[in-house]
Scaffold this active site. Structure first.
Site, PDB file in Angstrom:
ATOM      1  N   PHE A 139       0.894  -1.085  -0.055  1.00 56.77           N
ATOM      2  CA  PHE A 139      -0.008  -0.014   0.079  1.00 56.77           C
ATOM      3  C   PHE A 139       0.897   1.126   0.107  1.00 56.77           C
ATOM      4  O   PHE A 139       1.850   1.574   0.894  1.00 56.77           O
ATOM      5  CB  PHE A 139      -0.893   0.010   1.430  1.00 56.77           C
ATOM      6  N   ASP A 223       9.161   2.609   1.384  1.00 59.02           N
ATOM      7  CA  ASP A 223       8.196   3.328   1.940  1.00 59.02           C
ATOM      8  C   ASP A 223       8.064   3.087   3.405  1.00 59.02           C
ATOM      9  O   ASP A 223       7.574   1.915   3.927  1.00 59.02           O
ATOM     10  CB  ASP A 223       6.753   2.841   1.239  1.00 59.02           C
ATOM     11  N   LYS A 252       2.979   9.264   8.858  1.00 58.16           N
ATOM     12  CA  LYS A 252       2.228   8.912  10.203  1.00 58.16           C
ATOM     13  C   LYS A 252       2.948   9.241  11.556  1.00 58.16           C
ATOM     14  O   LYS A 252       2.738  10.238  12.134  1.00 58.16           O
ATOM     15  CB  LYS A 252       2.192   7.302  10.260  1.00 58.16           C
TER      16      LYS A 252
HETATM   17  C1  LIG Z   1      -0.687   5.108   5.504  1.00 62.39           C
HETATM   18  C2  LIG Z   1       0.292   4.725   4.589  1.00 62.39           C
HETATM   19  C3  LIG Z   1       0.410   5.460   3.466  1.00 62.39           C
HETATM   20  C4  LIG Z   1      -0.385   6.688   3.075  1.00 62.39           C
HETATM   21  O1  LIG Z   1      -0.255   7.607   3.806  1.00 62.39           O
HETATM   22  P1  LIG Z   1      -1.539   8.805   4.117  1.00 62.39           P
HETATM   23  O2  LIG Z   1      -0.903   9.723   4.977  1.00 62.39           O
HETATM   24  O3  LIG Z   1      -2.634   8.218   4.419  1.00 62.39           O
HETATM   25  O4  LIG Z   1      -1.287   9.456   2.764  1.00 62.39           O
HETATM   26  C5  LIG Z   1       1.338   5.094   2.345  1.00 62.39           C
HETATM   27  N1  LIG Z   1       2.076   4.242   2.368  1.00 62.39           N
HETATM   28  C6  LIG Z   1       2.105   3.370   3.729  1.00 62.39           C
HETATM   29  C7  LIG Z   1       3.163   2.096   4.002  1.00 62.39           C
HETATM   30  C8  LIG Z   1       1.204   3.512   4.724  1.00 62.39           C
HETATM   31  O5  LIG Z   1       1.021   2.925   5.454  1.00 62.39           O
END
Ligand SMILES: *Cc1c(COP(=O)(O)O)cnc(C)c1O
Length: 414
Positions: A139, A223, A252
């Site tokens: 994701f 990521d 986050k």
């Molecule tokens: C939450 C998340 C995102 C997206 O972040 P947002 O602040 O919701 O746009 C992207 N990559 C990972 C791995 C995530 O956990």
């Protein structure tokens, strides 16, 4: 009129029904409008690193808001430069690293996507690198760019066509070897797939991916949006593998509840952006960077990265120690924990937990995800085990009831 009526009428329908309405938080606890207290082991999805209303977080916002909040990226501010230096140090970029600030995870990954395209751009001397590889089931966000990077067909489907060039491969070294060539600009990797159900990469994947991508001149972009800020027991998950990526994205947990994201580049990848190629009005403003700087400073001062590693191990052992037949294992690292369930009852467990006063989350039907504040200790862990055990009993009783009555329902009675 109830709050549910207001939410159902006024809020966009892209989210399901809100499960509760919270009015206050403190440490690892939140309270709803009726004054009921909940132990919060979701922490706003790995966001509230210091828990709720931590004095460091509160003071940073109040002090910076009273000093200087926003001036635009035509100008620099001290908190912005301090946070950039702090992130470079924690990520270990050395002198040559650079930081781009946005306001969310998706924006950090959008910047990374553009970095990949800049690296892949065709020049007079080269045909360029139009391909980008990403992992199936990983994701990376919900915007059109990051959705194109997100290997979940059901999420992409309503929004086709996607930005072209992205190909999805299995999370194995063999699949990477088979797919990669000198026409690939970047490989995007989520080091523990949080949204997919806290799925770990195969042992040695990052080390091998680093070697293979380097051999082909491909950027390795990691990521760290869910795994960063100490959550897995290192500042960033790639550090467990002892490698140096070309870029990482964070969001986050670094803001502790304040919206902020960043792209951190290493080495030559730091020279790809040039004036006019990217920007954001809010990105890197003095308020957000002051808060993130204070949050990261407190994680460092209180040694919460080590706490995440140790409390993670303690929590895992305690969860397996419950000895429930509903639990089939634990995945993840540090305080990013996926509890594997033996039956697809995760949503029922989440609902039962809420009744018992515990906030947890089900990224899929047979996984419970725990991403509590990095500040948790014995008290919170003991309370979690008691509430979680009670929740499992509630669901197990309902399942047993089903067997006897042959009613095909795993719904938990309200
Ligand atoms: C939450 C998340 C995102 C997206 O972040 P947002 O602040 O919701 O746009 C992207 N990559 C990972 C791995 C995530 O956990």
């Amino acid at each position: 009129m109830t709050w549910q009526d207001d939410a159902g009428r006024d809020l966009v329908k892209s989210f399901g029904d809100r499960m509760a309405m919270f009015v206050r938080g403190e440490g690892a606890y939140v309270w709803d409008a009726d004054g009921k207290r909940y132990l919060d082991f979701l922490a706003g999805i790995a966001v509230n690193s210091l828990g709720h209303a931590h004095p460091v977080f509160v003071n940073a916002i109040a002090t910076q808001a009273a000093t200087l909040s926003h001036v635009s990226n035509y100008f620099a501010t001290p908190p912005q430069l301090e946070l950039a230096a702090q992130l470079k140090r924690l990520a270990g970029t050395g002198e040559s690293g650079r930081v781009y600030f946005g306001n969310s995870g998706a924006e950090a990954n959008e910047a990374a996507f553009k970095l990949a395209r800049l690296h892949g751009a065709a020049t007079e001397s080269s045909a360029g690198r139009p391909r980008i590889l990403a992992l199936t089931d990983a994701f990376h966000g919900r915007t059109m760019g990051t959705l194109a990077l997100t290997g979940k067909p059901y999420m992409q489907q309503p929004f086709l066509p996607m930005t072209p060039g992205v190909e999805f491969i299995d999370s194995t070294i063999e699949a990477l070897e088979a797919a990669i060539d000198d026409r690939v600009a970047a490989l995007f990797v989520e080091p523990v797939k949080g949204e997919a159900g806290v799925i770990d990469l195969p042992e040695g994947y990052l080390e091998a991916a680093r070697e293979i991508t380097r051999r082909h001149g491909v950027l390795l972009i990691i990521d760290e949006i869910q795994t960063g800020a100490g959550r897995t027991g290192e500042w960033f998950a790639f550090q467990h593998a002892g490698i140096t990526p070309d870029a990482i994205t964070v969001a986050k947990g670094i803001g502790g509840g304040f919206p902020i994201g960043a792209l951190i580049t290493f080495g030559e990848a730091s020279e790809l952006f040039y004036p006019g190629t990217h920007g954001s009005t809010f990105g890197g403003n003095a308020l957000g960077t002051a808060v993130a700087g204070a949050v990261l400073g407190e994680i460092e001062r209180a040694d919460l990265v080590r706490n995440a590693a140790e409390r993670g191990d303690q929590l895992r052992a305690a969860i397996l120690g419950i000895g429930s037949p509903l639990i089939s294992g634990c995945r993840g690292r540090g305080l990013l924990i996926g509890i594997a369930l033996a039956h697809p009852v995760a949503k029922a467990v989440v609902a039962a937990a809420q009744v018992h006063g515990l906030i947890i989350n089900a990224p899929n039907d047979d996984t419970i995800r725990l991403v509590p504040a990095l500040t948790i200790g014995d008290v919170e862990i003991d309370e979690f085990i008691a509430l979680f055990t009670a929740s499992l009993h509630t669901v197990a009783d309902a399942l047993l009831l089903d067997e006897h009555s042959s009613t095909p329902t795993t719904e938990v009675p309200a």
